[in-house]
Scaffold this motif. Structure first.
Motif, mmCIF file in Angstrom:
data_model
loop_
_atom_site.group_PDB
_atom_site.id
_atom_site.type_symbol
_atom_site.label_atom_id
_atom_site.label_comp_id
_atom_site.label_asym_id
_atom_site.label_seq_id
_atom_site.Cartn_x
_atom_site.Cartn_y
_atom_site.Cartn_z
ATOM 1 N N LEU A 1 -22.661 -37.621 79.278
ATOM 2 C CA LEU A 1 -23.508 -37.765 78.092
ATOM 3 C C LEU A 1 -24.322 -39.065 78.111
ATOM 4 C CD1 LEU A 1 -24.208 -36.219 75.551
ATOM 5 C CD2 LEU A 1 -22.447 -37.500 74.328
ATOM 6 N N GLY A 2 -23.699 -40.181 78.488
ATOM 7 C CA GLY A 2 -24.408 -41.468 78.533
ATOM 8 C C GLY A 2 -25.552 -41.446 79.524
ATOM 9 N N LEU A 3 -25.257 -40.950 80.735
ATOM 10 C CA LEU A 3 -26.293 -40.852 81.773
ATOM 11 C C LEU A 3 -27.399 -39.902 81.340
ATOM 12 C CD1 LEU A 3 -27.315 -41.451 84.634
ATOM 13 C CD2 LEU A 3 -25.851 -39.592 85.462
ATOM 14 N N LEU A 4 -26.990 -38.838 80.676
ATOM 15 C CA LEU A 4 -27.951 -37.830 80.215
ATOM 16 C C LEU A 4 -28.947 -38.430 79.221
ATOM 17 C CD1 LEU A 4 -28.505 -34.813 80.601
ATOM 18 C CD2 LEU A 4 -27.088 -34.371 78.611
ATOM 19 N N TRP A 5 -28.445 -39.254 78.305
ATOM 20 C CA TRP A 5 -29.323 -39.896 77.330
ATOM 21 C C TRP A 5 -30.268 -40.888 78.008
ATOM 22 C CZ3 TRP A 5 -30.943 -38.722 72.736
ATOM 23 C CH2 TRP A 5 -30.177 -37.884 71.925
ATOM 24 N N LEU A 6 -29.787 -41.584 79.020
ATOM 25 C CA LEU A 6 -30.653 -42.511 79.762
ATOM 26 C C LEU A 6 -31.791 -41.758 80.449
ATOM 27 C CD1 LEU A 6 -28.129 -45.012 81.412
ATOM 28 C CD2 LEU A 6 -29.807 -45.506 79.611
ATOM 29 N N ILE A 7 -31.445 -40.623 81.053
ATOM 30 C CA ILE A 7 -32.466 -39.786 81.704
ATOM 31 C C ILE A 7 -33.471 -39.277 80.674
ATOM 32 C CG2 ILE A 7 -32.840 -37.577 82.882
ATOM 33 C CD1 ILE A 7 -30.173 -38.021 84.314
ATOM 34 N N PHE A 8 -32.951 -38.850 79.519
ATOM 35 C CA PHE A 8 -33.806 -38.324 78.452
ATOM 36 C C PHE A 8 -34.779 -39.392 77.950
ATOM 37 C CE2 PHE A 8 -34.447 -37.760 73.831
ATOM 38 C CZ PHE A 8 -35.125 -36.549 73.847
ATOM 39 N N LEU A 9 -34.255 -40.592 77.672
ATOM 40 C CA LEU A 9 -35.101 -41.684 77.165
ATOM 41 C C LEU A 9 -36.079 -42.162 78.232
ATOM 42 C CD1 LEU A 9 -32.449 -43.726 75.146
ATOM 43 C CD2 LEU A 9 -34.266 -42.277 74.236
ATOM 44 N N GLY A 10 -35.625 -42.162 79.494
ATOM 45 C CA GLY A 10 -36.520 -42.541 80.591
ATOM 46 C C GLY A 10 -37.698 -41.595 80.707
ATOM 47 N N GLY A 11 -37.431 -40.305 80.530
ATOM 48 C CA GLY A 11 -38.502 -39.314 80.563
ATOM 49 C C GLY A 11 -39.495 -39.498 79.437
ATOM 50 N N LYS A 12 -39.016 -39.970 78.283
ATOM 51 C CA LYS A 12 -39.890 -40.231 77.141
ATOM 52 C C LYS A 12 -40.798 -41.442 77.371
ATOM 53 C CE LYS A 12 -38.735 -37.208 73.900
ATOM 54 N NZ LYS A 12 -39.727 -36.294 73.276
ATOM 55 N N MET A 13 -40.389 -42.336 78.286
ATOM 56 C CA MET A 13 -41.103 -43.598 78.486
ATOM 57 C C MET A 13 -42.142 -43.549 79.604
ATOM 58 S SD MET A 13 -39.771 -45.697 76.248
ATOM 59 C CE MET A 13 -39.967 -47.382 76.806
ATOM 60 N N VAL A 14 -42.248 -42.421 80.312
ATOM 61 C CA VAL A 14 -43.166 -42.330 81.445
ATOM 62 C C VAL A 14 -44.594 -42.672 81.036
ATOM 63 C CG1 VAL A 14 -44.240 -40.758 83.116
ATOM 64 C CG2 VAL A 14 -41.769 -40.681 82.740
ATOM 65 N N GLY A 15 -45.053 -42.083 79.921
ATOM 66 C CA GLY A 15 -46.412 -42.342 79.450
ATOM 67 C C GLY A 15 -46.631 -43.805 79.088
ATOM 68 N N LEU A 16 -45.625 -44.430 78.469
ATOM 69 C CA LEU A 16 -45.745 -45.836 78.077
ATOM 70 C C LEU A 16 -45.827 -46.747 79.299
ATOM 71 C CD1 LEU A 16 -43.198 -46.027 75.110
ATOM 72 C CD2 LEU A 16 -45.650 -45.598 75.030
ATOM 73 N N PHE A 17 -44.977 -46.483 80.291
ATOM 74 C CA PHE A 17 -45.010 -47.281 81.514
ATOM 75 C C PHE A 17 -46.361 -47.132 82.220
ATOM 76 C CE2 PHE A 17 -40.190 -46.818 81.647
ATOM 77 C CZ PHE A 17 -39.987 -48.104 81.140
ATOM 78 N N SER A 18 -46.894 -45.919 82.199
ATOM 79 C CA SER A 18 -48.180 -45.661 82.836
ATOM 80 C C SER A 18 -49.303 -46.451 82.146
ATOM 81 C CB SER A 18 -48.503 -44.159 82.806
ATOM 82 O OG SER A 18 -49.742 -43.896 83.400
ATOM 83 N N ILE A 19 -49.288 -46.492 80.816
ATOM 84 C CA ILE A 19 -50.305 -47.244 80.066
ATOM 85 C C ILE A 19 -50.222 -48.729 80.398
ATOM 86 C CG2 ILE A 19 -51.015 -47.982 77.748
ATOM 87 C CD1 ILE A 19 -50.121 -45.204 76.754
ATOM 88 N N ILE A 20 -48.997 -49.250 80.519
ATOM 89 C CA ILE A 20 -48.807 -50.670 80.826
ATOM 90 C C ILE A 20 -49.279 -51.006 82.240
ATOM 91 C CG2 ILE A 20 -47.053 -52.470 81.206
ATOM 92 C CD1 ILE A 20 -45.386 -51.081 79.013
ATOM 93 N N MET A 21 -48.999 -50.131 83.194
ATOM 94 C CA MET A 21 -49.222 -50.438 84.603
ATOM 95 C C MET A 21 -50.635 -50.153 85.099
ATOM 96 S SD MET A 21 -46.332 -51.700 85.446
ATOM 97 C CE MET A 21 -46.534 -51.811 87.231
#
Length: 270
Positions: free
Chosen positions: A141-161
């Motif tokens: 469950l913990g790893l799953l939530w990290l993967i889920f939140l990481g997937g949500k952040m792809v667009g934000l990381f792209s805007i920053i980079m």
């Protein structure tokens, strides 16, 4: 503050102020509040018990109704950006707009590409999350939530980079999000609001340069606002002379406005 410098085909340089990460997050937040408000309205204002009774327990009909009711949420960013000329309601409140990286209005394909790739920008790994959660694998469950939140952040990381503050959808659609708060500077560009169904009247406007169009727009805006009809007549005469067309419109204002829209139509679709 990052800026996008557009060098047009006529070597006229236009500068746009790019929307920063904070502005885009806030616009995204506002849009999601609107979506949740819609969901709240649907759930609490509609009597789903009566709906289920009406379809007599038919599970397929119930699923079809669910899909129909939530379609406005699914396609929210697509239809709002198309109808509001590159703006969702959140972007409109913050005076942001999606434009083509060359400075023009995005096409239907551009808007569709931006919308479709939200799956990558904000919902990457969503299916993995849903599938593993359905299996009840609590040890992951913990790893799953990290993967889920990481997937949500792809667009934000792209805007920053990225150089032009672009998410994956922007890069694929060749679009950027710009800040319109400096209304005066933005109005000095040759951009005009034209619909996908717009039919041009004067093909000879292609004889004008980007600089000609900018001068016409600036002069037209000032003359129309001050009701300077002598200047409007001179401007119409000059346009007719350069383009070698004769006005088909009832007034000089309609003619010049049509010329500007026609110029945008041809330069955006060439």
């Amino acid at each position: 503050m990052k800026r996008l410098q557009v060098n047009t085909t006529q070597n006229v340089i236009i500068n746009f102020e790019l929307a920063n990460l904070g502005q885009r997050i806030l616009a995204f937040f506002i849009d999601n509040i609107i979506k949740f408000a819609y969901i709240y309205f649907i759930i609490y204002m509609f009597n789903f018990t009566l709906i289920k009774a009406a379809v007599d327990g038919d599970s397929w009909s119930i699923k079809a109704i669910d899909i129909l009711l939530f379609l406005p949420i699914t396609f929210y960013s697509l239809y709002t950006e198309m109808l509001l000329n590159g703006q969702t309601l959140g972007k409109k409140m913050l005076k942001l707009r999606v434009i083509n990286i060359d400075g023009f209005k995005p096409s239907f394909t551009d808007y569709t590409m931006r919308w479709f790739l939200r799956v990558v920008d904000f919902n990457l790994f969503m299916l993995i999350f849903v599938y593993v959660s359905s299996l009840g694998a609590n040890e992951y469950l913990g790893l799953l939530w990290l993967i889920f939140l990481g997937g949500k952040m792809v667009g934000l990381f792209s805007i920053i980079m990225t150089k032009n503050n672009q998410r994956i959808g922007d890069i694929s659609a060749n679009t950027v999000v710009v800040n319109l708060k400096d209304e005066a500077k933005f109005s000095q560009t040759i951009l005009e609001d034209i619909s996908e169904e717009y039919v041009p009247t004067y093909p000879s406007v292609i004889k004008l340069s980007d600089n000609d169009a900018r001068i016409i727009k600036d002069t037209f805006s000032v003359a129309k606002k001050s009701k300077d009809y002598k200047t409007l007549i001179k401007l119409r005469t000059k346009i007719e002379e350069v383009t070698e067309v004769k006005s088909k419109d009832k007034t000089d204002i309609i003619f010049i406005d049509t010329i500007l829209k026609d110029y945008n139509f041809y330069t955006q679709n060439m």
